[in-house]
Design a protein around this motif. Structure first.
Motif, PDB file in Angstrom:
ATOM      1  N   THR A   5      -8.302   9.785  -6.452  1.00  0.00           N
ATOM      2  CA  THR A   5      -9.547   9.172  -6.928  1.00  0.00           C
ATOM      3  C   THR A   5     -10.620   9.256  -5.858  1.00  0.00           C
ATOM      4  O   THR A   5     -11.797   9.535  -6.153  1.00  0.00           O
ATOM      5  CB  THR A   5      -9.285   7.705  -7.317  1.00  0.00           C
ATOM      6  N   SER A  64      -2.511   8.394  -5.978  1.00  0.00           N
ATOM      7  CA  SER A  64      -3.585   8.415  -6.970  1.00  0.00           C
ATOM      8  C   SER A  64      -4.861   7.778  -6.446  1.00  0.00           C
ATOM      9  O   SER A  64      -5.959   8.136  -6.889  1.00  0.00           O
ATOM     10  CB  SER A  64      -3.114   7.719  -8.254  1.00  0.00           C
ATOM     11  N   LEU A 111     -11.635   7.673 -11.554  1.00  0.00           N
ATOM     12  CA  LEU A 111     -10.206   7.384 -11.678  1.00  0.00           C
ATOM     13  C   LEU A 111      -9.434   8.659 -11.996  1.00  0.00           C
ATOM     14  O   LEU A 111      -9.650   9.306 -13.023  1.00  0.00           O
ATOM     15  CB  LEU A 111      -9.987   6.341 -12.774  1.00  0.00           C
ATOM     16  N   THR A 112      -8.491   9.007 -11.098  1.00  0.00           N
ATOM     17  CA  THR A 112      -7.800  10.293 -11.190  1.00  0.00           C
ATOM     18  C   THR A 112      -6.335  10.132 -10.820  1.00  0.00           C
ATOM     19  O   THR A 112      -6.018   9.580  -9.761  1.00  0.00           O
ATOM     20  CB  THR A 112      -8.433  11.317 -10.217  1.00  0.00           C
TER      21      THR A 112
END
Length: 762
Positions: A481, A477, A488-489
């Motif tokens: 991101t 993650s 934020l991903t």
């Protein structure tokens, strides 16, 4: 995702859980044809077998453990060896590996870090150890690659000493516990409880080991479900995880406050040992047909989603989806918690990170014993392939955990893929984990696949008005991101494919550079010292009676070892006890050092045969009040020192300096409602400090009060359950009650002698 059974449970054939209730014994008998009680079935855990094989006491209720191997890094090994030398060390009796992954940069303090490294090299030669030079490997990766073994036990002076996924029960403790092993003494504990961690399902695409680890930590930290117990990973979900994935979960078990961890092993782990040229170290481990666990954590791997541990603790967990969908509410909650952690020392806000409704971070780090593994970085490279991190604020740094891992990433092209994005690849280094590398700008927000996110773990300094913060995430993650330019991903949004990368371990890297004495000591080698490497100051035995001044009062729910002695900026002074002590509680209570030194003047006078009241005249009325009720207390039978009160001190690092710094400043005790970890309490004891407990509620004393504890030496000698202490007031002595908790015979002797060094000199 994660559920906890309220009581214990039986595990049948490693696949069926029967909760412990009135019908449990009958159910077990019906399914197995065996009549098994809890006591018999508890001996069928993997943990019991390993502990039994290393116990020398002959009593499985009170263990005296001898470990197979030891490991330390360059923040801890100087103090450990100096303590052992002062106690009579002549040779390392078991393999002892000295790594150099913390003070690797040699960028602060002139020559002192490299002096420590040469100290380690010459000690490895003199006493028969192994020396791993800077940048070759972080401590725990080297241990996995070269030290772990099925059914073995390893003790390390770093809290994340965890090799359970490889079938090795490993524990992280303060330096004095390693000193005991170096002097052929034992690690003494009561038989710990064993908690099963039952894994089912299989992680979905984009979920990594840090996600699973954070989900578990979030479920068990606050309620103490596994505190000082062994976590034993079992269940059908284990076999669906690679060795690297298991290792990534395992290293984070430290953040649950468990004592240690162990996993069942299989062909995946056998292949790990074979890849590393040590196939003979593999041992198949599994619980017996009927095993009893003191608790059971059930984890559905398929239900885990990308997680984030928001500042300032690994247990402050949410799914990334939750954060993105409830930004305002969650950021408000985090800011309120931060106000407690930071004591209002600086203004702290995360809302300025929200841009166009998206949460934007400033930095990504994939590093160390948790994030720097081969599979983590390969997965990050797959997500980043063809992307770029942008030319704005966001930065990304990747630290492979060892040079063999780095080499393989170069050979398979993943390193090139990462570098093409604008990210930076760096050498093996623990700095981003403890606050000595990649410090963001003030108010910066860093997402890291590392182990901790306590305040200042990213290198900022509250005392200088600086604040940045860390959130823990999985490498996958973090890469997602980064590919999204810092928005934020979760990695579950990655729609590409993950490659299957075969790992090849290049043993020549270590053969060409690591010094290995093969256990042969050379007593003629002269140890290299530097001007910062100092001996421990003289410490006296426990006096008959004691006057303590309370010099700090901390009411936070939990006090970390980082708050007791800061991590990053102090690392260069860890070989200098008095120099390091100047930093004690500097982030939490800057007045502490001066106050401790003031009352220490009285004890120094006692040790020099002078009158303590003449050195510290304000003690005259204190002694006058005491003598009205205890007229025989005076010259020759009293000592003076300091104490702190904290609600629950000692969460986090194993660093012994959290206790030893208090000791060299004249500390004789801590007073607490509870100790956060066994290792911190052990550190207090090994430095001759009394680990007092007081019941929760309004305290009978306040900061700067003087406390009188009559007959303290006799109380320790006679194993008294409760101790009567007094607050010294102008109108007389006001009594209250303290306890010391369970202490072994050896621990009592250490306290009586004043510290482990004195104990071993007797």
């Amino acid at each position: 995702m994660v559920t906890l059974l309220e009581g214990g449970a039986y595990l049948l054939n490693g696949t069926e859980i029967i909760p412990d209730n009135q019908e449990a014994a009958a159910a077990v008998a019906a399914k197995t044809g065996k009549q098994m009680n809890k006591e018999e079935a508890s001996k069928e855990t993997i943990s019991y077998g390993i502990l039994k094989s290393h116990n020398t006491s002959g009593n499985m209720d009170s263990l005296k453990i001898k470990f197979d191997k030891l490991t330390s890094h360059d923040i801890t090994f100087v103090g450990i060896i100096q303590t052992a030398r002062a106690s009579g060390l002549t040779k390392f009796p078991i393999p002892y590996v000295l790594t150099n992954c913390h003070n690797s940069l040699c960028a602060v303090g002139g020559t002192i870090n490299e002096d420590d490294h040469l100290f380690g090299l010459t000690c490895a030669k003199k006493y028969g150890g192994v020396y791993v030079p800077p940048h070759q490997a972080v401590i725990h990766q080297f241990a996995r690659e070269m030290m772990a073994g099925g059914g073995k036990m390893i003790l390390g002076s770093d809290s994340h000493t965890r090799y359970g996924a490889l079938g090795t029960m490993a524990m992280g403790e303060g330096g004095p516990e390693l000193v005991k092993q170096l002097l052929n003494q034992t690690y003494d504990i009561k038989m710990p409880g064993v908690i099963g961690v039952y894994l089912t399902g299989e992680p979905v695409k984009g979920v990594g080991p840090q996600d699973v680890a954070l989900a578990i930590i979030g479920a068990v930290f606050k309620n103490g479900y596994v505190k000082n117990k062994v976590m034993e990973f079992v269940g059908p979900g284990v076999e669906r995880l690679s060795a690297d994935f298991r290792i990534g979960i395992d290293v984070m078990t430290t953040e649950t406050t468990c004592l240690s961890s162990i996993w069942k092993t299989d062909k995946e782990i056998e292949e790990f040992y074979e890849i590393h040229g040590r196939k003979d170290e593999y041992k198949e481990l599994a619980p017996g047909e009927v095993a009893y666990y003191d608790g059971m954590i059930c984890v559905d791997l398929s239900a885990v989603r990308p997680m984030i541990a928001m500042p300032f603790h690994p247990s402050n967990t949410y799914t990334i989806q939750e954060v993105n969908e409830n930004l305002e509410d969650i950021l408000d909650e985090v800011e309120k918690r931060a106000a407690v952690s930071l004591d209002g020392a600086v203004e702290y806000s995360l809302r300025d990170k929200v841009r166009n409704g998206k949460f934007c971070v400033d930095q990504g780090i994939i590093a160390g014993c948790a994030g720097g593994g081969f599979e983590n970085i390969c997965a990050a490279a797959d997500i980043l392939k063809g992307q770029y991190i942008g030319a704005d604020e966001f930065t990304l740094s990747v630290y492979p955990a060892s040079m063999p891992v780095y080499m393989e990433l170069i050979k398979n092209g993943c390193a090139a893929t990462i570098l093409e994005t604008g990210a930076v690849m760096k050498t093996a280094f623990c700095g981003p984990c403890f606050g000595a590398g990649d410090t963001p700008a003030n108010n910066g927000f860093s997402i890291r696949h590392s182990t901790r996110n306590f305040p200042n773990r990213e290198g900022s300094k509250l005392q200088n008005g600086q604040i940045a913060s860390v959130a823990l995430m999985d490498a996958r993650s973090i890469a997602a991101t980064a590919a999204n330019k810092g928005v934020l991903t979760p990695a579950t949004e990655f729609d590409g494919t993950f490659g299957k990368y075969k790992y090849h371990f290049d043993s020549k890297i270590y053969e060409n550079r690591v010094f290995d004495s093969k256990g042969v000591a050379d007593p003629d080698v002269e140890i290299h010292f530097g001007p910062n490497i100092k001996d421990w100051p003289a410490m006296c035995s426990l006096p008959e009676n004691m006057v303590l001044q309370v010099v700090s009062e901390i009411h936070d729910p939990v006090t970390t070892t980082d708050e007791l002695i800061p991590s990053g900026e102090t690392s260069s002074y860890r070989s200098n006890p008095l120099g390091l002590a100047e930093f004690t509680l500097s982030r939490k209570d800057p007045a502490y050092v001066g106050r401790a030194k003031e009352i220490q003047k009285a004890q120094t006078a006692v040790m020099e045969g002078k009158c303590p009241v003449e050195e510290k005249p304000e003690l005259a009325p204190v002694m006058g009040t005491i003598r009205k009720q205890y007229p025989d207390v005076g010259e020759g039978n009293i000592g003076f020192g300091s104490t702190i009160f904290a609600v629950k001190p000692g969460d986090g690092s194993a660093r012994e300096q959290a206790a030893s710094c208090q000791k060299v400043l004249g500390g004789w005790a801590n007073i607490a409602n509870e100790y956060a970890t066994k290792r911190y309490r052990s550190n207090l004891i090994n430095w001759g400090m009394l680990p007092f407990l007081i019941e929760e509620g309004e305290l009978p004393f306040t900061n700067l009060d003087y406390l009188f504890i009559p007959g303290i030496r006799k109380a320790v000698e006679e194993e008294q359950g409760t101790i009567t202490a007094y607050v010294v007031k102008e109108d007389g002595l006001k009594s209250f009650t303290l306890t010391l908790g369970d202490l072994t015979k050896e621990e009592r002797r250490i306290i009586l002698e004043g510290c482990l060094i004195n104990y071993n000199r007797v």
